[in-house]
Scaffold this motif. Structure first.
Motif: not given
Ligand SMILES: [Zn+2]
Length: 257
Positions: A228-257
């Protein structure tokens, strides 16, 4: 008749032993369980000496670490009461010092006015991850018939997190996995002790293994094949870098940082 050479499930050495995946000691013996057989067709994979958990005493470490987890089913609990406590007493409690970085005994009153004693502590995280990583490689070897070539990343869902990010990630990965695995089969002949499921590969070729022990200990393993060319999943990189991120999943929003 000459047997074909087998290679280790973890490395490219020639296998000299068989490794139970997960370790056999996690499965209670029939005499502990009023004759119920929970050791039906345990998985075995070829292993070199270095990657054999029994030889490294990792199997006992893992048993003591996870059998007594509070959310487990009664089988994990009975196993903890019998085999684990015996192992603990046999080593004059030294085993617990090896398993937990810090520990204390707590007494919990149940609804029926009985008390249960539980040892709670901070587990040796790095060693736990290494044990589950070996199990993940072993499960892959058994399921696909060859060794996994690539990187894996583990998340131990059953550990309680102090920080908010960790707790949010726990709920998120449980939710995501339950959606992706809703129609996938569960593998394992003794599912009260252990079963696993694989998701289908995503567009990058990544896929996830979900393992459950005693119906209460959940482990999530991302497989990232070398091809696989990609080494990581992008949202994971944002979360680990401490950047405020939102992930929407099946009608639910998860807020990080
Ligand atoms: Zn090996």
């Amino acid at each position: 008749m000459k047997k074909a050479i087998q290679y280790c499930y973890m490395c490219d050495k020639v296998a000299t032993t068989d490794e139970h995946v997960p370790p056999r000691c996690l499965f209670p013996e029939a005499k502990e369980m009023d004759g119920i057989d929970l050791r039906k067709n345990l998985i075995k994979v070829p292993s070199c000496v270095e990657h054999n958990c029994e030889k490294s005493a990792d199997d006992e470490f893992l048993m003591v670490s996870i059998a007594g987890i509070v959310s487990n089913n009664s089988i994990g609990y009975r196993h903890a009461k019998q085999k684990v406590e015996r192992a603990v007493r046999r080593t004059s409690y030294k085993l617990l010092d090896k398993v937990f970085r810090q520990k204390e005994l707590v007494r919990i009153e149940r609804e029926d006015n009985k008390f249960i004693d539980l040892i709670v502590g901070t587990p040796d995280y790095a060693r736990l991850v290494s044990c589950f990583e070996k199990i993940a490689y072993g499960v892959y070897r058994e399921h696909f018939g060859h060794r996994f070539d690539g990187a894996v990343k583990l998340h131990l869902g059953f550990l309680h997190r102090k920080e908010k990010n960790g707790r949010t990630f726990n709920s998120f990965i449980r939710h995501k996995t339950s959606l992706e695995l809703a129609n996938e089969p569960r593998y394992g002949e003794n599912q009260k002790v252990f079963y696993y499921q694989f998701t289908r590969p995503d567009v990058h070729g990544f896929f996830l293994l979900n393992m459950w022990f005693y119906e209460g200990v959940d482990v999530y393993v991302s497989f990232m094949p070398k091809a696989s060319e990609k080494k990581n999943w992008l949202p994971m990189n944002l979360i680990e870098a401490g950047i405020k991120s939102y992930i929407n999943l099946d009608g639910k929003t998860y807020e990080f940082n």
